[in-house]
Scaffold this active site. Structure first.
Site, PDB file in Angstrom:
ATOM      1  N   LYS A  19       0.848  -1.196   0.000  1.00  9.97           N
ATOM      2  CA  LYS A  19       0.000   0.000   0.000  1.00  9.97           C
ATOM      3  C   LYS A  19       0.887   1.250   0.000  1.00  9.97           C
ATOM      4  O   LYS A  19       1.582   1.513   0.970  1.00  9.97           O
ATOM      5  CB  LYS A  19      -0.910   0.048   1.225  1.00  9.97           C
ATOM      6  CG  LYS A  19      -1.969   1.140   1.045  1.00  9.97           C
ATOM      7  CD  LYS A  19      -2.615   1.578   2.333  1.00  9.97           C
ATOM      8  CE  LYS A  19      -1.854   2.632   3.065  1.00  9.97           C
ATOM      9  NZ  LYS A  19      -1.701   3.920   2.377  1.00  9.97           N
ATOM     10  N   SER A  70       5.432   6.714  10.388  1.00  6.87           N
ATOM     11  CA  SER A  70       5.612   7.420  11.656  1.00  6.87           C
ATOM     12  C   SER A  70       5.715   6.454  12.828  1.00  6.87           C
ATOM     13  O   SER A  70       5.185   5.337  12.790  1.00  6.87           O
ATOM     14  CB  SER A  70       4.444   8.372  11.872  1.00  6.87           C
ATOM     15  OG  SER A  70       3.250   7.632  11.915  1.00  6.87           O
ATOM     16  N   THR A  71       6.377   6.909  13.874  1.00  5.98           N
ATOM     17  CA  THR A  71       6.544   6.093  15.081  1.00  5.98           C
ATOM     18  C   THR A  71       5.181   5.788  15.703  1.00  5.98           C
ATOM     19  O   THR A  71       4.940   4.675  16.185  1.00  5.98           O
ATOM     20  CB  THR A  71       7.473   6.825  16.069  1.00  5.98           C
ATOM     21  OG1 THR A  71       8.774   6.883  15.468  1.00  5.98           O
ATOM     22  CG2 THR A  71       7.586   6.103  17.396  1.00  5.98           C
ATOM     23  N   GLU A  72       4.292   6.768  15.631  1.00  4.76           N
ATOM     24  CA  GLU A  72       2.960   6.582  16.223  1.00  4.76           C
ATOM     25  C   GLU A  72       2.226   5.393  15.575  1.00  4.76           C
ATOM     26  O   GLU A  72       1.717   4.507  16.261  1.00  4.76           O
ATOM     27  CB  GLU A  72       2.198   7.887  15.968  1.00  4.76           C
ATOM     28  CG  GLU A  72       0.898   8.029  16.655  1.00  4.76           C
ATOM     29  CD  GLU A  72       0.158   9.254  16.080  1.00  4.76           C
ATOM     30  OE1 GLU A  72       0.796  10.113  15.423  1.00  4.76           O
ATOM     31  OE2 GLU A  72      -1.061   9.311  16.274  1.00  4.76           O
ATOM     32  N   GLY A 132       3.621   3.063  13.750  1.00  3.29           N
ATOM     33  CA  GLY A 132       4.452   1.875  13.981  1.00  3.29           C
ATOM     34  C   GLY A 132       4.124   1.218  15.319  1.00  3.29           C
ATOM     35  O   GLY A 132       4.030  -0.012  15.415  1.00  3.29           O
ATOM     36  N   GLU A 171      10.321   0.613  10.165  1.00  3.33           N
ATOM     37  CA  GLU A 171      11.288   1.696   9.911  1.00  3.33           C
ATOM     38  C   GLU A 171      10.557   2.992  10.219  1.00  3.33           C
ATOM     39  O   GLU A 171       9.675   3.404   9.467  1.00  3.33           O
ATOM     40  CB  GLU A 171      11.734   1.685   8.444  1.00  3.33           C
ATOM     41  CG  GLU A 171      12.475   0.428   8.017  1.00  3.33           C
ATOM     42  CD  GLU A 171      13.913   0.374   8.509  1.00  3.33           C
ATOM     43  OE1 GLU A 171      14.367   1.323   9.179  1.00  3.33           O
ATOM     44  OE2 GLU A 171      14.577  -0.639   8.242  1.00  3.33           O
ATOM     45  N   CYS A 222      13.545  10.618   6.919  1.00  2.00           N
ATOM     46  CA  CYS A 222      13.537  10.068   8.283  1.00  2.00           C
ATOM     47  C   CYS A 222      14.891  10.243   8.945  1.00  2.00           C
ATOM     48  O   CYS A 222      14.977  10.443  10.145  1.00  2.00           O
ATOM     49  CB  CYS A 222      13.164   8.604   8.235  1.00  2.00           C
ATOM     50  SG  CYS A 222      14.106   7.696   7.010  1.00  2.00           S
ATOM     51  N   GLU A 228      10.204  15.188  15.673  1.00  2.00           N
ATOM     52  CA  GLU A 228      10.525  15.143  14.251  1.00  2.00           C
ATOM     53  C   GLU A 228       9.657  16.175  13.523  1.00  2.00           C
ATOM     54  O   GLU A 228       8.429  16.145  13.634  1.00  2.00           O
ATOM     55  CB  GLU A 228      10.218  13.735  13.730  1.00  2.00           C
ATOM     56  CG  GLU A 228      10.701  13.503  12.338  1.00  2.00           C
ATOM     57  CD  GLU A 228      10.379  12.095  11.847  1.00  2.00           C
ATOM     58  OE1 GLU A 228       9.305  11.580  12.158  1.00  2.00           O
ATOM     59  OE2 GLU A 228      11.224  11.536  11.129  1.00  2.00           O
TER      60      GLU A 228
END
Ligand code: NAD
Length: 476
Positions: free
Chosen positions: A182, A235-237, A239, A256, A290, A387
């Site tokens: 996707k 994004s970390t969120e 992830g 990642e 990133c 970030e």
């Protein structure tokens, strides 16, 4: 400064269709419930095409197609034959490189100089590199006859649309998996062009499936019971949400995620070279990177000359039309991202940091943000911690190498770092202590398919690229 004549790349080389279906089982098909969304050119806000939005039924169909292709064709095919398809795809990407680069710049907003000279050559390089591994898996050091995992669900962001696709699809196919990918909702066009390239390469139907849509489509895909492996970049969120949703399942996961890299300049560094590295570190791809060097740590003794030189250099950056070959900084990818950059930058000002941008005329339409630096930043400032994912640099200072290490590591992230110094021993000393997946010395933002890439801490887990990237797609 003298004016350049505009040098726009022709967009006549691309053929954008008014609307696109989903690519499932080797064909473009309409989504089950017929919903769609628009993708726009962020430099002009012009609508480029209508894109299908995949719902649960479409994701089910794509996963079923990938499973069938895995069971019946791809897992049975010898590695040397899989390699032929990957080489063929790599060569088509090279042949159609100009067309792909223009399409990437139109949909993403990045300067054509970057899509033409960095993104697309690296995409081809990834397919060539992993094609080479496809028939050598027994000799890759993973034990005898390592097996593929099965169906891989892959979700990617908008900052390097086709490059992130290649990081995902090339190793997956080389290792013998089939995929459902996707792309991000703001940059689907080059993934759909890639689907056409799969047809052109006669790739067996179902080996690669592309489902377009937003976060909900991504969630349906990663939570699907029929997938064996999840590869997510974003994004970390999100992830973290994915890590929670797959906890306890048998799915193998690589994440990642975000970063907040320190770019550390010592007093013995060649200043002009370091300034080029600082500019490349934070303004390459509008800072939508990133591993962007978004925290500059300068040794106090050279703070003034480095800042003066950096400001002079920034005043010469050309912001504008992504298709102009002179452009250094293109458009911000979306209105939402521009809003995030503005909000965090305003907070930087309110927190007491000093903001500076060179004078620059921004176009009337589209999404733009002038290259910006903040000085007088402390480690507690949100612009130093969060970030920003835009052309915004926070400048901090240090006195000793130990202080540089302490400040560089004082972040929840751990993706990359840069070190600028004349001394090889200091590079090694720093690299030993920096908690970052990649440490560049006297350079920045250098990528190569043979080199693993990935993070520590909240930057995710797993590695992409190189032999390590192959391991993530094998049952070892
Ligand atoms: P994002 O997390 O919002 O979106 C990334 C992708 O995930 C998109 O395709 C999106 O549609 C999809 N998505 C959103 N919600 C989802 C959900 N609940 N389940 C599954 N999929 C979902 O991130 P973004 O804003 O598009 O990308 C920017 C981020 O990506 C930055 O934080 C950046 O650092 C990170 N990034 C990391 C790397 C790396 O290699 N570490 C590379 C590029 C970008």
């Amino acid at each position: 400064m003298f004016e350049y004549a505009p040098a726009p790349e022709s967009r006549a080389v691309v053929d954008i269709k008014p609307s696109y279906g989903l690519f499932i089982d080797g064909k473009f098909v309409d989504p089950a419930d017929g919903t769609s969304f628009k993708t726009i050119n962020p430099a002009s806000e012009e609508v480029l095409a209508e894109i299908s939005e995949a719902g649960q039924a479409d994701v089910d169909r794509a996963v079923a197609a990938a499973r069938k292709a895995y069971d019946k064709v791809w897992s049975k095919m010898p590695g040397r034959d899989r390699a032929k398809y990957l080489y063929r795809i790599a060569r088509i990407i090279q042949e159609r490189g100009r067309e792909i680069a223009v399409l990437e710049s139109l949909d993403n907003g990045k300067p054509i100089r970057e899509s033409r000279d960095v993104d697309i050559p690296l995409v081809a390089a990834h397919f060539f590199y992993y094609a080479g591994w496809a028939d050598k898996l027994d000799h890759a050091g993973f034990g005898p006859s390592p097996r593929a995992l099965g169906v891989a669900a892959q979700v990617i962001p908008w900052n390097f649309p086709l490059l992130m696709l290649s990081w995902k699809i090339a190793p997956a196919l080389a290792a013998g998996n089939t995929v459902v990918l996707k792309p991000a909702e703001t940059t689907p066009l080059t993934a759909l062009l890639f689907a056409e390239i799969c047809q052109q390469a006669d790739l067996p139907p179902g080996v690669v499936n592309i489902v377009t849509g937003a976060g909900e489509t991504g969630r349906s895909l990663v939570e699907h019971a029929g997938v064996d492996k999840i590869a997510f970049t974003g994004s970390t969120e999100v992830g973290k949400a994915i890590a929670r949703s797959v906890a306890g399942s048998r799915k193998k996961v690589t994440l990642e995620l975000g970063g907040k890299a320190a770019n550390v300049v010592f007093e013995d560094a060649p200043i002009d070279q370091a300034v080029e590295g600082i500019v490349n570190g934070i303004f390459f791809n509008q800072g939508h990177v990133c591993c962007a060097g978004s925290r500059l740590l300068v040794q106090e003794s050279v703070y003034e000359p480095v800042l003066a030189s950096l400001k002079r250099r920034m005043a010469r950056l050309r912001v504008g039309d992504p298709l102009d070959k002179n452009t250094d900084i293109g458009a911000i990818n979306s209105a939402a991202q521009l809003d995030r950059i503005r909000t965090l930058s305003d907070i930087g000002g309110e927190e007491g940091a000093e903001r500076w941008s060179p004078p620059c005329d921004l176009p009337d339409h589209g999404f733009w943000f002038a290259p910006t630096i903040f000085t007088g930043v402390t480690q507690a400032h949100r612009i130093a911690r969060e970030e920003i994912f835009g052309p915004v640099l926070s400048v901090l200072t240090f006195r000793t190498p130990a202080e540089a290490v302490e400040k560089a590591n004082n972040t929840p992230y751990g993706l990359s770092a840069g070190v600028w110094t004349d001394k090889g021993s200091r590079i090694l000393w720093m690299a030993d202590r920096l908690r970052a997946g990649v440490v560049w010395a006297n350079t920045f933002n250098k990528f190569d398919p043979t080199s693993p890439f990935g993070g520590y801490k909240e930057s995710g887990y797993g590695r992409e690229g190189g032999r390590h990237g192959l391991e993530a797609y094998l049952d070892v």
